[in-house]
Write an enzyme that holds these catalytic residues in place. Structure first.
Site, PDB file in Angstrom:
ATOM      1  CB  CYS A   1    -118.536  31.065  47.057  1.00 12.23           C
ATOM      2  SG  CYS A   1    -117.285  31.311  45.795  1.00 12.23           S
TER       3      CYS A   1
ATOM      4  CG  HIS B   1    -120.797  34.136  47.407  1.00 10.29           C
ATOM      5  ND1 HIS B   1    -119.630  34.719  47.836  1.00 10.29           N
ATOM      6  CD2 HIS B   1    -120.561  33.696  46.137  1.00 10.29           C
ATOM      7  CE1 HIS B   1    -118.724  34.625  46.872  1.00 10.29           C
ATOM      8  NE2 HIS B   1    -119.264  34.014  45.831  1.00 10.29           N
TER       9      HIS B   1
ATOM     10  CG  ASN C   1    -116.576  36.245  44.216  1.00  9.60           C
ATOM     11  OD1 ASN C   1    -116.259  35.655  45.235  1.00  9.60           O
ATOM     12  ND2 ASN C   1    -117.339  35.700  43.282  1.00  9.60           N
TER      13      ASN C   1
HETATM   14  O1  UT7 Z   1    -118.206  33.166  43.434  1.00 11.50           O
HETATM   15  C1  UT7 Z   1    -118.305  31.941  42.807  1.00 11.50           C
HETATM   16  C2  UT7 Z   1    -119.403  31.920  41.850  1.00 11.50           C
HETATM   17  N1  UT7 Z   1    -119.095  32.771  40.736  1.00 11.50           N
HETATM   18  C3  UT7 Z   1    -120.067  33.466  40.200  1.00 11.50           C
HETATM   19  O2  UT7 Z   1    -121.173  33.407  40.683  1.00 11.50           O
HETATM   20  C4  UT7 Z   1    -119.802  34.238  38.949  1.00 11.50           C
HETATM   21  C5  UT7 Z   1    -120.984  34.112  38.020  1.00 11.50           C
HETATM   22  N2  UT7 Z   1    -120.786  34.706  36.715  1.00 11.50           N
HETATM   23  C6  UT7 Z   1    -120.653  36.020  36.537  1.00 11.50           C
HETATM   24  O3  UT7 Z   1    -120.635  36.779  37.473  1.00 11.50           O
HETATM   25  C7  UT7 Z   1    -120.633  36.541  35.125  1.00 11.50           C
HETATM   26  O4  UT7 Z   1    -120.860  35.462  34.243  1.00 11.50           O
HETATM   27  C8  UT7 Z   1    -119.331  37.287  34.733  1.00 11.50           C
HETATM   28  C9  UT7 Z   1    -119.290  38.597  35.459  1.00 11.50           C
HETATM   29  C10 UT7 Z   1    -118.124  36.422  35.093  1.00 11.50           C
HETATM   30  C11 UT7 Z   1    -119.312  37.579  33.250  1.00 11.50           C
HETATM   31  O5  UT7 Z   1    -120.454  38.364  32.907  1.00 11.50           O
HETATM   32  P1  UT7 Z   1    -121.419  37.909  31.739  1.00 11.50           P
HETATM   33  O6  UT7 Z   1    -122.440  38.939  31.624  1.00 11.50           O
HETATM   34  O7  UT7 Z   1    -121.876  36.513  31.997  1.00 11.50           O
HETATM   35  O8  UT7 Z   1    -120.464  37.975  30.496  1.00 11.50           O
HETATM   36  P2  UT7 Z   1    -120.348  36.951  29.293  1.00 11.50           P
HETATM   37  O9  UT7 Z   1    -119.351  35.918  29.622  1.00 11.50           O
HETATM   38  O10 UT7 Z   1    -121.721  36.488  28.900  1.00 11.50           O
HETATM   39  O11 UT7 Z   1    -119.809  37.865  28.132  1.00 11.50           O
HETATM   40  C12 UT7 Z   1    -120.617  38.897  27.567  1.00 11.50           C
HETATM   41  C13 UT7 Z   1    -119.796  39.665  26.593  1.00 11.50           C
HETATM   42  C14 UT7 Z   1    -119.064  38.814  25.562  1.00 11.50           C
HETATM   43  O12 UT7 Z   1    -118.988  39.565  24.349  1.00 11.50           O
HETATM   44  P3  UT7 Z   1    -120.009  39.295  23.138  1.00 11.50           P
HETATM   45  O13 UT7 Z   1    -119.872  37.848  22.790  1.00 11.50           O
HETATM   46  O14 UT7 Z   1    -121.361  39.644  23.677  1.00 11.50           O
HETATM   47  O15 UT7 Z   1    -119.517  40.241  22.097  1.00 11.50           O
HETATM   48  C15 UT7 Z   1    -117.687  38.647  26.129  1.00 11.50           C
HETATM   49  O16 UT7 Z   1    -116.727  38.428  25.146  1.00 11.50           O
HETATM   50  O17 UT7 Z   1    -118.766  40.378  27.294  1.00 11.50           O
HETATM   51  C16 UT7 Z   1    -117.480  39.979  26.788  1.00 11.50           C
HETATM   52  N3  UT7 Z   1    -116.578  39.918  27.915  1.00 11.50           N
HETATM   53  C17 UT7 Z   1    -115.881  40.971  28.348  1.00 11.50           C
HETATM   54  N4  UT7 Z   1    -115.821  42.233  27.923  1.00 11.50           N
HETATM   55  C18 UT7 Z   1    -115.022  43.076  28.584  1.00 11.50           C
HETATM   56  C19 UT7 Z   1    -116.311  38.856  28.713  1.00 11.50           C
HETATM   57  N5  UT7 Z   1    -115.439  39.214  29.659  1.00 11.50           N
HETATM   58  C20 UT7 Z   1    -115.163  40.509  29.462  1.00 11.50           C
HETATM   59  C21 UT7 Z   1    -114.332  41.419  30.121  1.00 11.50           C
HETATM   60  N6  UT7 Z   1    -114.308  42.702  29.648  1.00 11.50           N
HETATM   61  N7  UT7 Z   1    -113.607  41.099  31.196  1.00 11.50           N
END
Ligand code: UT7
Length: 334
Positions: free
Chosen positions: A123, A259, A290
């Site tokens: 990226c 990005h 993205n």
């Molecule tokens: O471009 C290259 C670089 N990439 C990036 O910069 C991406 C960076 N990371 C992100 O953008 C974020 O971490 C994501 C958008 C990928 C994920 O968001 P998050 O707020 O970090 O989610 P998380 O992994 O901390 O999960 C939070 C909650 C969890 O549930 P509990 O444990 O709080 O009950 C997950 O199980 O959301 C749940 N969860 C989902 N729920 C619905 C994780 N993925 C999903 C999903 N749909 N797809």
């Protein structure tokens, strides 16, 4: 006796002369993504800012998209294809380790006198390309260069992976870089941290896939929270270093184009920088997703076309991603 070698000497300054872009036709909604993962439109919008994204057609390639964006940038620059000395294609999704996507793109756009190479800086690849092209023009190795950011991430995403399926998308953006009478590309601040190589990687190598008779094709996998924390804590510092190196004050910017990783990362960067609300920051991710190396040139092209940012204005670019790698610089908009 050692002979005297004539060395190349280039332009005093380089600049971005034009932009071009290619957005695939097919719109993929969050509802369609949720057919394969346990998620909702609301969760995806809240956590990533993505409303929809675009996927290339099955038979549409990185080369097709990259050539389309490059051809548009070339046409807008008024530079003859035969005057391009280097084609740099930033991508990580061209499915052939060799030959490069760049060599094929160069041929397709008629840049028959150009060197060509791919940049695998994920990226951050487009910002790496700007830094390299600037140095080629100023070092005398190229009068004109094209930098393309292009990805077909839909080929390398597992639609059933809840942690990444909703994020990634396809597209291409390009710029032509050439000599300038005035300074128009600031120093590139770049770096890498291979100790975090597993933060965004592939589920397995293609060799392991072959050797183990794998059933699930290798796909991108991401430790989302780890990447999120790194981006939010480190990228504002990188932005500050790029501004300082260019001698440009934050308040003198006309645009910030990070990005497009996640809308919340964009918001966090704006907040950490204390970005004044009247300076636009790219939010292209909402309808583009993205697109890795393509996201910055796609956003730049759209914002210029929409009149959201001024031609001739000053923009801060920041790329970051798998590696982990980053690059940032201040540029004058074409
Ligand atoms: O471009 C290259 C670089 N990439 C990036 O910069 C991406 C960076 N990371 C992100 O953008 C974020 O971490 C994501 C958008 C990928 C994920 O968001 P998050 O707020 O970090 O989610 P998380 O992994 O901390 O999960 C939070 C909650 C969890 O549930 P509990 O444990 O709080 O009950 C997950 O199980 O959301 C749940 N969860 C989902 N729920 C619905 C994780 N993925 C999903 C999903 N749909 N797809």
């Amino acid at each position: 006796m050692s002979a005297t070698i004539t060395t190349a000497s280039g332009a005093k300054f380089a600049r971005i002369l034009s932009t071009g872009s290619y957005r695939p036709e097919r719109i993929v909604t969050n509802a369609e993504i949720c057919e394969h993962i346990d998620s909702t439109d609301e969760w995806i919008r809240d956590r990533s800012g993505i409303i929809e994204r675009r996927y290339a057609a099955l038979d549409e390639t990185v080369v097709d998209m990259g050539a389309a964006a490059a051809a548009q940038a070339l046409e807008r620059s008024g530079i003859a294809p035969t005057d391009i000395a280097m084609v740099l294609t930033a991508n990580v999704t061209h499915p052939y380790p060799t030959p490069s996507a760049a060599a094929e793109v160069a041929y397709r756009i008629g840049a028959v006198n150009a060197g060509a190479l791919d940049i695998a800086a994920a990226c951050a690849g487009f910002c790496y390309g700007i830094g390299i092209a600037n140095d080629l023009v100023c070092g005398g190795s190229a009068k004109y260069a094209i930098v393309i950011g292009v990805e077909k991430l839909s080929d390398w995403t597992n639609p059933k992976d809840r942690g990444s399926a909703f994020i990634f998308a396809d597209g291409a953006g390009a710029v032509v870089i050439g000599p300038s009478d005035t300074p128009a590309i600031g120093p590139t601040i770049w770096g890498s941290d291979g100790s975090q190589k597993d933060a965004i990687t592939m589920t397995q190598s293609l060799i392991d896939y072959r050797n183990t008779g794998g059933e699930i094709f290798p796909a991108l996998t991401m430790q989302g929270q780890q990447v999120f924390r790194w981006a939010v804590s480190e990228m504002p510092k990188v932005a500050g270093r790029a501004l300082q190196a260019a001698g440009v004050a934050l308040v003198d910017l006309d645009a910030v184009i990070p990005h497009q990783a996640n809308m919340r990362i964009t918001d966090a960067i704006a907040k950490a920088l204390k970005l004044p609300s009247d300076i636009p920051i790219a939010r292209d991710i909402a309808y583009t997703g993205n697109t890795s190396a393509a996201s910055i040139p796609l956003a730049m092209d759209r914002m210029l076309a929409a009149g959201e940012i001024p031609s001739g204005g000053t923009a801060l670019l920041i790329g970051f991603g798998a590696g982990l790698v980053y690059a940032a610089q201040v540029v004058t908009l074409p």
